[in-house]
Structures are given as structure tokens and as C-alpha cells.
Motif scaffolding. Structure first.
Motif, mmCIF file in Angstrom:
data_model
loop_
_atom_site.group_PDB
_atom_site.id
_atom_site.type_symbol
_atom_site.label_atom_id
_atom_site.label_comp_id
_atom_site.label_asym_id
_atom_site.label_seq_id
_atom_site.Cartn_x
_atom_site.Cartn_y
_atom_site.Cartn_z
ATOM 1 N N UNK A 24 -11.383 6.960 -0.158
ATOM 2 C CA UNK A 24 -10.704 6.934 0.576
ATOM 3 C C UNK A 24 -9.060 5.967 1.261
ATOM 4 N N UNK A 25 -10.262 4.644 1.467
ATOM 5 C CA UNK A 25 -9.620 3.827 1.096
ATOM 6 C C UNK A 25 -8.300 2.908 0.012
ATOM 7 N N UNK A 26 -9.726 2.889 -0.729
ATOM 8 C CA UNK A 26 -9.150 2.655 -1.803
ATOM 9 C C UNK A 26 -7.695 2.891 -3.391
ATOM 10 N N UNK A 27 -8.152 4.506 -2.348
ATOM 11 C CA UNK A 27 -7.424 6.034 -2.809
ATOM 12 C C UNK A 27 -5.477 5.295 -2.218
ATOM 13 N N UNK A 28 -6.253 4.778 -0.517
ATOM 14 C CA UNK A 28 -4.935 5.177 0.961
ATOM 15 C C UNK A 28 -4.090 3.884 -0.273
ATOM 16 N N UNK A 29 -4.444 2.959 -0.367
ATOM 17 C CA UNK A 29 -4.237 1.504 0.440
ATOM 18 C C UNK A 29 -2.843 2.048 -0.825
ATOM 19 N N UNK A 30 -3.221 2.097 -2.649
ATOM 20 C CA UNK A 30 -1.946 2.033 -3.240
ATOM 21 C C UNK A 30 -0.663 3.076 -2.332
ATOM 22 N N UNK A 31 -1.769 4.237 -2.165
ATOM 23 C CA UNK A 31 -0.583 5.418 -1.245
ATOM 24 C C UNK A 31 -0.060 5.174 -0.244
ATOM 25 N N UNK A 32 0.075 4.581 0.354
ATOM 26 C CA UNK A 32 0.752 4.350 1.722
ATOM 27 C C UNK A 32 2.196 3.023 1.502
ATOM 28 N N UNK A 33 1.839 2.229 0.344
ATOM 29 C CA UNK A 33 3.801 1.684 -0.215
ATOM 30 C C UNK A 33 4.186 3.178 -0.636
ATOM 31 N N UNK A 34 5.068 4.347 -0.910
ATOM 32 C CA UNK A 34 4.956 5.329 -1.476
ATOM 33 C C UNK A 34 5.858 5.760 0.024
ATOM 34 N N UNK A 35 7.131 6.506 -0.152
ATOM 35 C CA UNK A 35 7.800 6.823 1.300
ATOM 36 C C UNK A 35 7.640 7.687 2.051
ATOM 37 N N UNK A 36 6.773 7.920 3.262
ATOM 38 C CA UNK A 36 6.760 8.410 4.123
ATOM 39 C C UNK A 36 4.721 8.427 3.637
ATOM 40 N N UNK A 37 4.315 8.762 2.927
ATOM 41 C CA UNK A 37 2.951 8.751 2.936
ATOM 42 C C UNK A 37 1.786 7.410 3.496
ATOM 43 N N UNK A 38 2.370 6.685 4.315
ATOM 44 C CA UNK A 38 1.943 5.325 5.210
ATOM 45 C C UNK A 38 1.296 6.040 5.988
ATOM 46 N N UNK A 39 1.732 7.124 6.827
ATOM 47 C CA UNK A 39 2.002 7.423 8.500
ATOM 48 C C UNK A 39 0.869 8.349 7.877
ATOM 49 N N UNK A 40 1.147 9.241 6.780
ATOM 50 C CA UNK A 40 -0.706 10.706 7.246
ATOM 51 C C UNK A 40 -1.312 9.623 6.365
ATOM 52 N N UNK A 41 -1.855 8.938 5.330
ATOM 53 C CA UNK A 41 -2.740 7.948 5.233
ATOM 54 C C UNK A 41 -3.529 7.276 6.161
ATOM 55 N N UNK A 42 -2.686 7.089 7.508
ATOM 56 C CA UNK A 42 -3.007 6.119 7.809
ATOM 57 C C UNK A 42 -4.006 7.160 9.015
ATOM 58 N N UNK A 43 -3.066 8.435 9.252
ATOM 59 C CA UNK A 43 -4.143 9.187 10.515
ATOM 60 C C UNK A 43 -4.965 9.096 10.113
ATOM 61 N N UNK A 44 -5.391 10.040 8.607
ATOM 62 C CA UNK A 44 -6.612 10.085 7.819
ATOM 63 C C UNK A 44 -7.021 9.255 7.866
ATOM 64 N N UNK A 45 -6.806 8.167 7.549
ATOM 65 C CA UNK A 45 -8.168 7.164 7.665
ATOM 66 C C UNK A 45 -8.923 7.123 8.925
ATOM 67 N N UNK A 46 -7.944 7.070 9.945
ATOM 68 C CA UNK A 46 -8.712 6.761 11.232
ATOM 69 C C UNK A 46 -9.552 7.984 11.540
ATOM 70 N N UNK A 47 -9.256 8.720 11.856
ATOM 71 C CA UNK A 47 -9.877 10.107 11.791
ATOM 72 C C UNK A 47 -10.881 10.342 11.382
ATOM 73 N N UNK A 48 -10.631 10.175 9.954
ATOM 74 C CA UNK A 48 -11.761 9.251 9.052
ATOM 75 C C UNK A 48 -12.979 8.519 9.787
ATOM 76 N N UNK A 49 -12.890 7.531 9.378
ATOM 77 C CA UNK A 49 -13.852 6.463 10.469
ATOM 78 C C UNK A 49 -13.860 7.187 11.382
ATOM 79 N N UNK A 50 -13.410 7.572 12.382
ATOM 80 C CA UNK A 50 -13.986 8.058 13.844
ATOM 81 C C UNK A 50 -15.059 8.976 13.394
ATOM 82 N N UNK A 51 -14.548 10.147 12.909
ATOM 83 C CA UNK A 51 -15.601 11.146 12.269
ATOM 84 C C UNK A 51 -17.126 10.645 11.599
ATOM 85 N N UNK A 52 -16.929 9.417 11.379
ATOM 86 C CA UNK A 52 -17.629 8.281 10.504
ATOM 87 C C UNK A 52 -18.668 8.382 11.166
#
Length: 121
Positions: free
Chosen positions: A26-54
Motif C-alpha cells: 500500500x505504501x509502495x503504491x501510495x507514494x507515487x500516487x501521492x504526487x498526483x493532484x488530490x490523491x495525497x490526502x486520500x492516501x495519507x488517510x488510508x495509510x494512517x487508518x490502515x496502520x492503526x488497524x494493523x
């Protein structure tokens, strides 16, 4: 000869490392996507929630906590960092949403006003 029967250790390894590998992907796919416009916030939220759930999921595993005595402290730190990351992402998204956009004409007038009268432009 290859022995695939690892017993209880194999089951624990699959239960823990498979979700961990999913988070890594998720992080490896998310890092390139974070540089796209508008995806950084969504990927940040998904990563933080995913890490918290794990983190919560691993904390509920009695076998792991018994096997690794220092894991409980590391999980508390990881959980706190996940919550802090989520708050930072949401705060940054809120601040960027409140920031008024200046029209190009206003920005150029501000640059002209900052120049000294005697200096060539």
C-alpha cells in the motif's frame, strides 16, 4: 528434501506477515500516487487508518505479545504515531481548503507594489 510443515510458527508467520506485506505494498503504491493532484490526502488517510488497524489487530494477538515482550510498547508508539499522522493529514487538508486562491492579477499587483520606486524592474 523441502519440509513445508512448520507447525504453529508457520501459521503465526502467515497471520502477521501477510497483512504487513499488504501494508508495505500500500505504501509502495501510495507514494507515487501521492504526487498526483488530490490523491495525497486520500492516501495519507488510508495509510494512517490502515496502520492503526494493523496495530490494533497485532495488539489483540496474545501469542505475539507473549513471544515478543517489548511489542506492547512498540504498538503503543505506533498507534500514537498513526493517530498523529491522521490528525496532521486532516489538518493540512483543512488548512489548504481554507486558503483563499488569489487571482493572477492580484498576485502581479502585489509583486509590482513590493518593488522599490527607484529600482528597475
Amino acid at each position: 528434501m523441502l519440509d513445508l510443515e512448520a507447525g504453529h510458527g508457520f501459521a503465526m508467520t502467515v497471520e502477521v506477515y501477510l497483512p504487513s506485506m499488504f501494508l508495505g505494498c500500500l505504501v509502495l503504491v501510495g507514494i507515487p500516487l501521492m504526487f498526483l493532484k488530490g490523491i495525497g490526502t486520500v492516501m495519507g488517510i488510508i495509510s494512517a487508518v490502515g496502520t492503526g488497524l494493523f496495530t490494533v489487530w497485532v495488539a489483540r494477538s496474545e501469542q505475539l505479545l507473549d513471544y515478543l515482550p517489548g511489542l506492547g510498547t512498540a504498538l503503543l508508539i505506533t498507534g500514537a504515531l498513526s493517530v498523529m499522522a491522521l490528525l496532521l493529514v486532516l489538518g493540512a487538508a483543512g488548512l489548504s481548503a481554507q486558503e483563499p486562491a488569489r487571482p493572477a492579477a492580484t498576485a502581479s499587483r502585489a509583486r509590482v507594489a513590493r518593488k522599490s520606486p527607484g529600482m528597475p524592474g
